[in-house]
Structure formats: structure tokens, C-alpha cells
Design an enzyme around this catalytic site. Structure first.
Site, short mmCIF file in Angstrom:
data_model
loop_
_atom_site.label_atom_id
_atom_site.label_comp_id
_atom_site.label_asym_id
_atom_site.label_seq_id
_atom_site.Cartn_x
_atom_site.Cartn_y
_atom_site.Cartn_z
N HIS A 185 0.85 -1.19 0.00
CA HIS A 185 0.00 0.00 0.00
C HIS A 185 0.88 1.23 0.00
CE1 HIS A 185 -3.20 2.78 1.09
NE2 HIS A 185 -4.03 1.83 0.73
N ASP A 224 -7.87 -5.39 -0.20
CA ASP A 224 -8.30 -6.27 -1.30
C ASP A 224 -7.95 -7.73 -1.07
OD1 ASP A 224 -7.61 -3.52 -3.35
OD2 ASP A 224 -9.57 -4.47 -3.15
C1 SDX Z 1 -6.28 -0.28 -2.97
O1 SDX Z 1 -4.63 4.31 -2.17
C2 SDX Z 1 -5.50 3.67 -1.54
O2 SDX Z 1 -5.92 4.02 -0.46
C3 SDX Z 1 -6.05 2.44 -2.26
C4 SDX Z 1 -7.03 1.60 -1.46
C5 SDX Z 1 -8.33 2.33 -1.22
O3 SDX Z 1 -9.04 1.99 -0.26
O4 SDX Z 1 -8.70 3.19 -2.07
O5 SDX Z 1 -6.47 1.24 -0.22
C6 SDX Z 1 -7.42 0.33 -2.23
O6 SDX Z 1 -6.11 0.02 -4.12
C7 SDX Z 1 -5.32 -1.16 -2.24
C8 SDX Z 1 -4.13 -1.62 -3.12
C9 SDX Z 1 -4.59 -2.74 -4.03
N1 SDX Z 1 -3.51 -3.08 -5.00
C10 SDX Z 1 -2.84 -4.24 -4.89
O7 SDX Z 1 -2.99 -5.06 -4.00
C11 SDX Z 1 -1.85 -4.47 -6.03
C12 SDX Z 1 -0.52 -4.93 -5.44
N2 SDX Z 1 0.09 -3.83 -4.72
C13 SDX Z 1 1.18 -3.12 -5.31
O8 SDX Z 1 1.09 -2.96 -6.70
C14 SDX Z 1 1.60 -1.87 -4.53
O9 SDX Z 1 1.71 -2.24 -3.22
C15 SDX Z 1 0.76 -0.61 -4.63
C16 SDX Z 1 0.56 -0.20 -6.04
C17 SDX Z 1 -0.53 -0.80 -3.96
C18 SDX Z 1 1.54 0.50 -3.92
O10 SDX Z 1 2.78 0.54 -4.47
P1 SDX Z 1 3.75 1.82 -4.37
O11 SDX Z 1 3.38 2.66 -3.20
O12 SDX Z 1 3.81 2.48 -5.69
O13 SDX Z 1 5.13 1.15 -3.99
P2 SDX Z 1 6.07 0.38 -4.99
O14 SDX Z 1 5.27 -0.35 -6.03
O15 SDX Z 1 7.12 1.33 -5.47
O16 SDX Z 1 6.73 -0.71 -4.03
C19 SDX Z 1 7.65 -0.30 -2.99
C20 SDX Z 1 8.44 -1.56 -2.66
C21 SDX Z 1 9.03 -2.21 -3.91
O17 SDX Z 1 10.22 -2.84 -3.52
P3 SDX Z 1 11.59 -2.37 -4.28
O18 SDX Z 1 11.34 -2.67 -5.74
O19 SDX Z 1 11.72 -0.89 -3.99
O20 SDX Z 1 12.64 -3.23 -3.64
O21 SDX Z 1 7.58 -2.56 -2.08
C22 SDX Z 1 7.50 -3.69 -2.94
C23 SDX Z 1 8.03 -3.26 -4.28
O22 SDX Z 1 8.68 -4.38 -4.92
N3 SDX Z 1 6.09 -4.05 -3.08
C24 SDX Z 1 5.65 -5.27 -3.33
C25 SDX Z 1 4.26 -5.17 -3.39
N4 SDX Z 1 3.90 -3.90 -3.19
C26 SDX Z 1 5.04 -3.21 -3.01
N5 SDX Z 1 6.31 -6.46 -3.51
C27 SDX Z 1 5.52 -7.53 -3.76
N6 SDX Z 1 4.16 -7.51 -3.83
C28 SDX Z 1 3.51 -6.35 -3.65
N7 SDX Z 1 2.18 -6.33 -3.73
#
Ligand code: SDX
Length: 377
Positions: free
Chosen positions: A260, A314
Site C-alpha cells: 500500500h 483487497d
Molecule cells: C487499494 O490508495 C489507496 O488508499 C487504495 C485503497 C483504497 O481503499 O482506495 O487502499 C485500495 O487500491 C489497495 C491496493 C490494491 N492493490 C494491490 O494489492 C496491487 C498490489 N500492490 C502493489 O502494486 C503496490 O503495493 C501498490 C501499487 C498498492 C503500492 O505501491 P507503491 O506505493 O507504488 O510502492 P512500490 O510499487 O514502489 O513498491 C515499494 C516496494 C518495492 O520494492 P523495491 O522494488 O523498492 O525493492 O515494495 C515492494 C516493491 O517491490 N512491493 C511489493 C508489493 N507492493 C510493493 N512487492 C511484492 N508484492 C507487492 N504487492
């Protein structure tokens, strides 16, 4: 004065708001200052929607009036039904919902957003009609007639009735109501921000909500609940979790339902949804997906230790909808049925001192290039 570029506007305030607040370090979510744990345990979705829209818990008569207004506006024009009938059967329900909501505004006059009274009725229509649209498309796309809402059923009973043609058990309608409370609002998420950008142009609320629906559909946002269940089904059994996750992480792929932008601890909504799962599956029978999900959370905690990546809202929601027998493509439309309350609360708030969203950019292109005639290219 130039500002530093922040990818995805991470951490950049886009508005001042009193609608909700998230403390990502402590895992705290409040709607209008009230903890989500209290609302999910003691409120209803319509009471929570009223709290979000008007800033305080409604008195008994106010809630009765709001509930009655919503009940009177659940039905949709037959032309919207005809529009849904024209859509492809294999179409995604979020596309159908977005199309129907954009069309909805064509049927209601007075889209002048400076008219507070008209804005109230637009909000009532949108909250009232989204469930009817979603349920209608679910039935129409498989060749069944749509089922009109009943006046003797409450908000969640009606949605499940219009979906299944049978009045649901209390345990299902109550569980869905809690899920809607949990999904109703979440500060400046992508779909809320999208709606606010559209609303800042003084576009009508139907257009605002249609744009938010588009943003919510994406798998990095609301579409994740659908992706989680596909992932759990693909894993199959708890024994397959570790090799599956290792392969995914080695491929630098994301685990759906995890991570998140704001929460760096477990999303409090995921914790509440997990409690719902425990109670529901004790009462209504186990879910094989839940056993896999619990193992995913356990193994992911080990493999992602220290990265601040935990289950979000989710991760467990789709398991509940799956147990209810709802098709996986309808999980994100259910998210939209709830979040429309938050989108509209932010829309009401921004209209009080609206400013067109028009950010800047850091230009990295060239200047003063000559126009080369086509015969010389
Ligand atoms: C919702 O914004 C909100 O409030 C949204 C929400 C709402 O109520 O409206 O809460 C609802 O959308 C929840 C999120 C649902 N999405 C997912 O579950 C999809 C999977 N999640 C990721 O894609 C990610 O966590 C995000 C998009 C949600 C957030 O990502 P960010 O803030 O852009 O962070 P990032 O992708 O740059 O990740 C930071 C680090 C990375 O590591 P490094 O590459 O820097 O070493 O954390 C890791 C990422 O690899 N990481 C994950 C991960 N999410 C982040 N690694 C594995 N699996 C994941 N899901």
C-alpha cells in the site's frame, strides 16, 4: 516556484480534507474522525455514507429520511436497461457500470453543480442506483431478465436479491454491509483523486463518478480484489504457496492484495475482513481459498520481511464475495458501490472552494526543432 517531481505524487498533498484520515505507520483509519473498527462494528453502510457526505452521524429522523430517499431512487430508467442489454455478454462489469453511470446523467436535468439541493439528489441517485445497475448487468449478460428492487428490503438485501432472485439470509446481507462500510472511503486514493480532477472542471457528478470508476478498475487499485482470487485459485493449495510466491517475487512481480502506498503495517480493513471470514466460515462452512490466503499471508510475511508490505483491503474481501457465490468479475463493482459514497463526499467538499487541478511538468524534450518536409524525412 518549481517543486520536486514525485512519481505518482507519492506523499504530495492534493487537497485539504476532513472526510477521512489514514495513519499508515499505526494502521489507523478514521471516517470523519470515527475509527473504522467502531463503524464496521456498530454502523450501517447508509449511516456511514451519510456521515461521510454531511460530516456527522445522522440523527434518527435524518437517517430515516436519507434511507427513504435512497430507497425511492433505486429503480433505473428502462433505457439504461436497454443500454446494458446492448453491451457484450463477455464485457467486464466495471466497463458496463462506467457506461451506465455516464449515461445516467443524460436522464436528469439541472446538472448545475452550484445547486446544493440538486447535488444532494444527484448523490442520492448515484448511491441508490449503482447496485441496481451492477445486479442488472450480472443477470442480463447471462440472458436472464433484470430484477427490479423491492421496497421491503434494505440496501444490501436488495442488492443480493436483485443479483440472485432470492432474499438473502441475514448473515450474508449483514456481512456485505460491513464490507461496504470498509470500502466506502480512503483519503486521496487514485479513484477519488481522479474524480476530484474531473469535478474541479465543474463537470456533473455522473461524469465525476464515471471517471472514478475507470480509475478503480485497474489491478493496482480496486481491481486487485479480483486478481487476488485468481491468484489464490492458481496457487490451489497451501502447500503450493511458498514455491508460487518465491517464483513471483524472483520475477519482480507483485503479490496482489499486498502492499500500500500509505500503510506500512497491515491495513486495518484487512484485519476486520479476516475477522469477518473467521466468523462467516465458522457459521457457513469453510472456504478452501481462505486456507490458501492464510498461508500466503504467513509466507509473504517471511519473504517480504522489512519491506513494509502487508495485506491490504483487497486481500480478504474477494474470499467473502466468492463464498457468497458472487462471480469474481463483480468484486470490483461491489467496491464501486461502496466507494461512490467517498467519491461524492470529496466532491461535495471540493465544491466549497473549488480550484481547477492543473499540475505542472518537468519538460525533458527538445526545443526549436525544424519542420522537415515529408519528402526529406
Ligand atoms: C487499494 O490508495 C489507496 O488508499 C487504495 C485503497 C483504497 O481503499 O482506495 O487502499 C485500495 O487500491 C489497495 C491496493 C490494491 N492493490 C494491490 O494489492 C496491487 C498490489 N500492490 C502493489 O502494486 C503496490 O503495493 C501498490 C501499487 C498498492 C503500492 O505501491 P507503491 O506505493 O507504488 O510502492 P512500490 O510499487 O514502489 O513498491 C515499494 C516496494 C518495492 O520494492 P523495491 O522494488 O523498492 O525493492 O515494495 C515492494 C516493491 O517491490 N512491493 C511489493 C508489493 N507492493 C510493493 N512487492 C511484492 N508484492 C507487492 N504487492
Amino acid at each position: 516556484m518549481p517543486h520536486d517531481f514525485m512519481p505518482g505524487l507519492a506523499g504530495v498533498p492534493a487537497a485539504r480534507s476532513a472526510v477521512s484520515d489514514v495513519d499508515g505507520q499505526r494502521g489507523v483509519l478514521e471516517y470523519r474522525g470515527i475509527r473504522i473498527e467502531d463503524l464496521s462494528a456498530r454502523s450501517t453502510f447508509l449511516e456511514t455514507a451519510s456521515l461521510l457526505l454531511f460530516g456527522r452521524l445522522p440523527a434518527k429522523l435524518e437517517l430515516e429520511r436519507f434511507t427513504s430517499d435512497i430507497a425511492l431512487h433505486r429503480r433505473i430508467k428502462y433505457r439504461i436497461i436497454d443500454l446494458l442489454k446492448c453491451l457484450p455478454e463477455q464485457g467486464h462489469p466495471m466497463d458496463a457500470l462506467q457506461a451506465a453511470v455516464a449515461a445516467l446523467g443524460m436522464f436528469y436535468p439541472g446538472r448545475n453543480v452550484q445547486d446544493i439541493d440538486n447535488n444532494y439528489w444527484s448523490a442520492v441517485r448515484l448511491i441508490a442506483k449503482l447496485p441496481t445497475i451492477v445486479a442488472a448487468y450480472a443477470r442480463l449478460r447471462r440472458g436472464d431478465d433484470h430484477i427490479p428492487p423491492r421496497d421491503d428490503l434494505n440496501f444490501c438485501e436488495n442488492f443480493l436479491y436483485m443479483l440472485t432472485d432470492s432474499v438473502p439470509q441475514k448473515v450474508w446481507s449483514h456481512t456485505l454491509d460491513v464490507c461496504l462500510i470498509l470500502h466506502a472511503e480512503h483519503t486521496m486514493n487514485a479513484s477519488t483523486f481522479t474524480g476530484m480532477v474531473t469535478g474541479s472542471t465543474l463537470a456533473d457528478p455522473y461524469t465525476v463518478v464515471a471517471s472514478s470508476i475507470g480509475a478503480l478498475k485497474g489491478p493496482l487499485h480496486g481491481g486487485a480484489n479480483e486478481a487476488v482470487v485468481h491468484m489464490l485459485r492458481e496457487i490451489g493449495t497451501p502447500a503450493q504457496v511458498r514455491p508460487y510466491l518465491k517464483k513471483k517475487l524472483q520475477a519482480k512481480e507483485r503479490i496482489m492484495g499486498f502492499g500500500h502506498r500509505v500503510y506500512k503495517v497491515k491495513d486495518p480493513r484487512a484485519t476486520i475482513l479476516q475477522g469477518l471470514c473467521d466468523r462467516l466460515f465458522r457459521e457457513c462452512g469453510a472456504s478452501p481459498l481462505y486456507e490458501v490466503a492464510l498461508e500466503v499471508e504467513r509466507v509473504a510475511a517471511e519473504l517480504l520481511r522489512g519491506k513494509g508490505v502487508y495485506p491490504n483491503v483487497d486481500f480478504y474481501s474477494g474470499i467473502i464475495y466468492d463464498k457468497m457465490g458472487i462471480e469474481v468479475e463483480f468484486f470490483t463493482p461491489i467496491f464501486a458501490i461502496a466507494r461512490v459514497a467517498g467519491w461524492l463526499a470529496h466532491w461535495f467538499e471540493q465544491l466549497q472552494e473549488n480550484k481547477l487541478f492543473r499540475p505542472d511538468q518537468i519538460y525533458e524534450g527538445e526545443h526549436d526543432r525544424p519542420y522537415v518536409p515529408i519528402e526529406k524525412r
